[in-house]
Design a protein around this motif. Structure first.
Motif, short mmCIF file in Angstrom:
data_model
loop_
_atom_site.label_atom_id
_atom_site.label_comp_id
_atom_site.label_asym_id
_atom_site.label_seq_id
_atom_site.Cartn_x
_atom_site.Cartn_y
_atom_site.Cartn_z
N UNK A 121 39.71 12.38 -4.35
CA UNK A 121 40.18 12.79 -5.68
C UNK A 121 41.44 13.64 -5.52
N UNK A 122 42.41 13.39 -6.37
CA UNK A 122 43.67 14.13 -6.31
C UNK A 122 44.18 14.35 -7.73
N UNK A 123 44.95 15.41 -7.93
CA UNK A 123 45.53 15.69 -9.24
C UNK A 123 46.76 14.83 -9.49
N UNK A 124 47.02 14.57 -10.76
CA UNK A 124 48.31 14.03 -11.15
C UNK A 124 49.38 15.01 -10.65
N UNK B 225 52.96 8.96 2.27
CA UNK B 225 52.56 9.86 1.19
C UNK B 225 52.74 9.17 -0.15
N UNK B 226 51.73 9.30 -1.01
CA UNK B 226 51.83 8.77 -2.38
C UNK B 226 51.61 9.93 -3.34
N UNK B 227 52.52 10.04 -4.32
CA UNK B 227 52.42 11.10 -5.33
C UNK B 227 52.07 10.45 -6.66
N UNK B 228 50.80 10.47 -7.04
CA UNK B 228 50.40 9.81 -8.28
C UNK B 228 50.97 10.53 -9.51
N UNK B 229 51.39 9.75 -10.49
CA UNK B 229 51.97 10.31 -11.71
C UNK B 229 51.11 10.06 -12.93
N UNK B 230 50.09 9.23 -12.80
CA UNK B 230 49.18 8.98 -13.93
C UNK B 230 47.74 9.04 -13.45
N UNK B 231 46.87 9.52 -14.35
CA UNK B 231 45.45 9.59 -14.02
C UNK B 231 44.86 8.18 -14.00
N UNK C 7 39.06 4.12 -2.37
CA UNK C 7 39.34 4.44 -3.78
C UNK C 7 39.98 5.82 -3.90
N UNK C 8 41.06 5.89 -4.66
CA UNK C 8 41.67 7.18 -5.00
C UNK C 8 41.45 7.42 -6.49
N UNK C 9 40.84 8.55 -6.83
CA UNK C 9 40.66 8.93 -8.23
C UNK C 9 41.70 10.00 -8.55
N UNK C 10 42.57 9.70 -9.51
CA UNK C 10 43.62 10.65 -9.90
C UNK C 10 43.21 11.29 -11.22
N UNK C 11 43.14 12.62 -11.23
CA UNK C 11 42.71 13.32 -12.45
C UNK C 11 43.83 14.22 -12.96
N UNK C 12 43.78 14.48 -14.28
CA UNK C 12 44.76 15.39 -14.89
C UNK C 12 44.62 16.77 -14.24
N UNK C 13 45.73 17.38 -13.94
CA UNK C 13 45.69 18.65 -13.22
C UNK C 13 45.71 19.84 -14.17
#
Ligand SMILES: [Cu+2]
Length: 288
Positions: A58-61, A102-108, A124-130
């Motif tokens: 899990x990672x933040x936007x 490195x990947x920098x997610x911009x959307x959840x 699986x990478x889960x991107x959540x609002x930070x």
């Protein structure tokens, strides 16, 4: 009574916030994912740990995911699934052992990914609002820049152990293709580079000399977006004759699997051809 009860409610809310905060807003600004050791052979997909560790992260936007290849084989970290192909959200292209992407997610959202070389590897990478949106939007440009850079790279090896890496933009009809070459830790490298597309020569640079072992090349404008084949012929180290090293060895990067998207095809093909080159063409040692 009313005062007491609302006080109680307030207290309950405050307590709730304190209890919830660490879980819901935990620090997910950076997460590191690595392939499971030995995952280049099937088997990890049925193990509890999976083929990428952790198999769900899990990672933040606006945060970053570091895909660190601590395995001994080269892998890709490609958004999508082996069944449906790349989704385009991110794609490391081939990451050799000891390197990272490195990947920098911009959307959840939920982003499944896999390895194009070893399609049983899935994560699986889960991107959540930070909760700090200004940061996330500030990363938009960088993230799209990463995607542009992602095109393709692959590595072969000369028989003296020098790694030969090639980076390339995707072949696109009407556009020139940019190709970079890198002979690791080498100086005064001489080589020929030839690029063909559907049998037509789109680049033929003979007798390239590079002091730092790094070169960059540009094809003629392409007439199709079909995959290309890149052949590098090593012509020795040094400035004066006679030159040294395994002169005449070829490292061939090619695309062989037409049912994948163009970029995916290049990466997969490059790895396959590197292996073929070992057995059939020259003393190129695979890193896969
Ligand atoms: Cu892999």
């Amino acid at each position: 009574m009313k005062t007491i009860s609302s006080f109680f409610v307030l207290f309950a809310i405050a307590a709730g916030i304190v209890a919830i905060t660490p879980a819901a807003f935990a620090d997910h600004t950076e997460v590191t994912v690595s392939p499971a050791p030995g995952s280049s052979s099937p088997g990890c997909e049925t193990s509890a740990d999976g083929c990428f560790i952790p198999k769900e992260a899990t990672v933040d936007v606006g945060g970053s995911v570091i895909f660190s290849n601590t395995d001994t084989a080269a892998h890709t970290f490609t958004a999508g699934t082996a069944a449906d192909g790349p989704s385009g959200a991110f794609d490391s292209s081939l990451v050799v052992a000891g390197s990272s992407y490195e990947w920098k997610p911009t959307t959840a959202g939920s982003f499944p990914y896999y390895c194009m070389v070893h399609p049983w590897m899935a994560g699986l990478i889960v991107v959540q609002e930070a909760g700090h949106d200004e940061m996330a939007s500030g990363h938009d440009e960088m993230a799209s820049g990463d995607t542009m850079m992602a095109a393709t790279s692959a590595t072969g090896m000369l028989s003296d152990g020098v790694k030969v890496s090639v980076g390339a933009s995707a072949p696109t009809s009407g556009e020139k293709m940019m190709i970079s070459t890198d002979f690791a830790n080498s100086q005064h490298v001489n080589y020929d580079i030839k690029v063909t597309q559907n049998g037509n020569t789109v680049l033929d640079d003979m007798g390239v000399h590079d002091h730092e072992g790094k070169g960059s090349h540009e094809t003629a404008p392409l007439t199709s977006s079909d995959p290309v084949e890149i052949t590098i012929t090593f012509e020795g180290y040094g400035i004066d004759d006679p030159k040294t090293g395994p002169i005449g060895e070829k490292v061939v990067f090619s695309n062989v699997v037409p049912e994948f998207g163009t970029i995916a095809m290049m990466i997969l093909a490059v790895s396959i051809i590197s292996i073929i080159a070992v057995t059939a063409k020259s003393k190129v040692i695979p890193r896969f």
